[in-house]
Design a protein around this motif. Sequence first.
Motif: not given
Length: 268
Positions: A80-83, A61-65, A157-170, A127-131
């Motif tokens: 912005i994180g939700r979009s 899981k990744m957290y997008m803020v 983040p390099k491609l979108m020029e945005t702050p990097e997301p956080h890995i909430a759970e491995y 704003r949590i992405i599940q992989l």
Amino acid sequence: MNQDIEIRNNNEEEIEIDLIELMLHFRSRLLWIVTGFLVCAIAAGLCTRFLITPKYTATAKMYMVSAGSQSVVNLADLDIGRSLSSDYVELMKTRPIVEGVIQEQHLTYSYSELVSMLDISVINDTRIIQLNATSTDKREAMNIANALAEKAVSELPKLMETPEPHIAEYAIVPVNRSSPNFTKNVMIGGLIGLLIMLALFTIEFLLDDTYKTAEDIQKDFGVMPLTVIPEGKIEGISQKDDQVKRGLFSRKIRRRQNREYKGKKRKK
């Protein structure tokens, strides 16, 4: 006009099915119906257990803020994180990201094969992405999910020029298999067997044109039969009659012998 009405009525009579009689017919074949249900259910269970290769799903899981220039996250940052979450879901399936995971993990899958093993989605109203990564190997599924999450954190983040997301759970090594579902397959197999048996006995019921009761004759001919011969085994009845006759005859002989014996005593 009258002939058309009569033909229509005759067709309706031919198609008519007595549901009560059909249920009674099913009841008389209940043992076969239950047997068909159990046989198909057991067959489906055996096929699921021994013929289908189990698969396992690992989840990261990744957290997008995205925080602005200030360290405090405001409502605009949350929106912005939700979009961005939806954009990240699609970008994580692109060829550079997926092929990078294949090279890092030394996988033998092609791009399309690995994409088919992934299920990336945004959890509702978050704003949590599940992989999800699915594989026949437990540890391989965990490695793919974690490698994809780390690749997304470093490259997107390099491609979108945005702050990097956080890995909430491995992801961890999954314990239970995700497919096939043993209970579900057994129930589906049993229901298929039940439907097959019901269909066969329904066809048997429709093709059976013999008369079993006096009401059947009255329904087709409009005449009630005067007598009905009960079903039974004539041989069994005749044997019982012979036994009864033999018993009566032996009793008569014994009575006659007793009388003669008593008469001889009186004479003496």
